[in-house]
Design a protein around this motif. Structure first.
Motif, PDB file in Angstrom:
ATOM      1  N   ALA A 131       0.700   3.237  -3.520  1.00 45.26           N
ATOM      2  CA  ALA A 131      -0.266   4.344  -3.461  1.00 45.26           C
ATOM      3  C   ALA A 131       0.247   5.632  -4.112  1.00 45.26           C
ATOM      4  O   ALA A 131      -0.449   6.202  -4.961  1.00 45.26           O
ATOM      5  CB  ALA A 131      -0.707   4.596  -2.020  1.00 45.26           C
ATOM      6  N   ILE A 151       0.838  -1.202   0.000  1.00 42.13           N
ATOM      7  CA  ILE A 151       0.000   0.000   0.000  1.00 42.13           C
ATOM      8  C   ILE A 151       0.870   1.248   0.000  1.00 42.13           C
ATOM      9  O   ILE A 151       0.653   2.179  -0.785  1.00 42.13           O
ATOM     10  CB  ILE A 151      -0.959   0.002   1.212  1.00 42.13           C
ATOM     11  CG1 ILE A 151      -1.992  -1.112   1.056  1.00 42.13           C
ATOM     12  CG2 ILE A 151      -1.645   1.361   1.347  1.00 42.13           C
ATOM     13  CD1 ILE A 151      -2.860  -1.327   2.277  1.00 42.13           C
ATOM     14  N   ALA A 190      -6.287  -1.203  -5.849  1.00 44.88           N
ATOM     15  CA  ALA A 190      -5.777  -1.995  -4.719  1.00 44.88           C
ATOM     16  C   ALA A 190      -6.127  -3.463  -4.888  1.00 44.88           C
ATOM     17  O   ALA A 190      -5.294  -4.355  -4.668  1.00 44.88           O
ATOM     18  CB  ALA A 190      -6.343  -1.456  -3.406  1.00 44.88           C
TER      19      ALA A 190
END
Length: 212
Positions: free
Chosen positions: A13, A9, A63
């Motif tokens: 991201a 993440i 994601a």
């Protein structure tokens, strides 16, 4: 380097948000340049990601595709463009549409230079930065190739409409209402990967030949 969920993440991201934000802003800048002020008046010609993020398309869906594997898939809030307000609507549509994928190619190159910079940094900084840069290269190449797919409303579909003779362009543009349904069907059937993989590999090879 095997990454945990939290590490994935943190590393993925910023490149995802940056890639999608710049892509949409590029459309807005190009539209303004060719005479359409719609995005400018809506405050969408900006690198502020909050103006472009779509909760599902920009965060949740990418994601899921990263965690489950396969082609990275996602979108931002489309920058509003009124093609009828362009100085030469059919011709200029090509450049407005191409601005997004072109920005992704330039960002992939940017991340190549981040890797070169990271190589000289201390290991504590170098390792995560290299992983983020690798993600940035991959994300931008995938988004560029995906968006160049000649399927309205993707950028490649807009480019095709711009290049086709008017009677064919009108008929081809009518596919747009079904475009995302076709795209999702291609993705879940696995056909999308087979279509895009050769082009993704070709872009990787080009970047390696230029900067490897």
């Amino acid at each position: 380097m095997e990454l945990s969920l939290i590490q994935k993440i943190v590393i993925y991201a910023p490149p995802i948000i940056f890639a999608i934000t710049v892509h949409e802003a590029a459309h807005g800048y190009a539209a303004k340049y060719f005479g359409d002020m719609t995005a400018y008046k809506a405050g969408r010609i900006t690198l502020n990601p909050l103006k472009h993020i779509d909760l599902f398309g920009t965060i949740l869906l990418p994601a899921m595709t990263i965690l489950l594997g396969g082609i990275l898939f996602g979108w931002a809030k489309p920058v509003p463009v009124d093609f009828s307000r362009l100085r030469n609507p059919k011709k200029d549509m090509l450049w407005v549409a191409a601005a997004g994928p072109a920005s992704n190619f330039l960002m992939a190159i940017f991340w190549v230079f981040v890797i070169k910079f990271a190589m000289g940094a201390p290991e504590a900084i170098s390792l995560p930065l290299v992983e983020m840069a690798k993600a940035g290269i991959s994300i931008n190449i995938v988004l560029m190739v995906l968006n160049l797919l000649p399927l309205p409303p993707l950028d490649g579909g807009r480019i095709a409409v711009s290049l086709l003779p008017m009677p064919y362009a009108i008929k081809f543009a009518q596919i747009e209402r079904f475009g995302f349904l076709i795209l999702i069907a291609l993705m879940f059937s696995g056909i999308l990967n087979k279509i895009l993989d050769p082009f993704i590999n070709a872009v990787y090879a080009l970047i390696i030949s230029l900067f490897g």
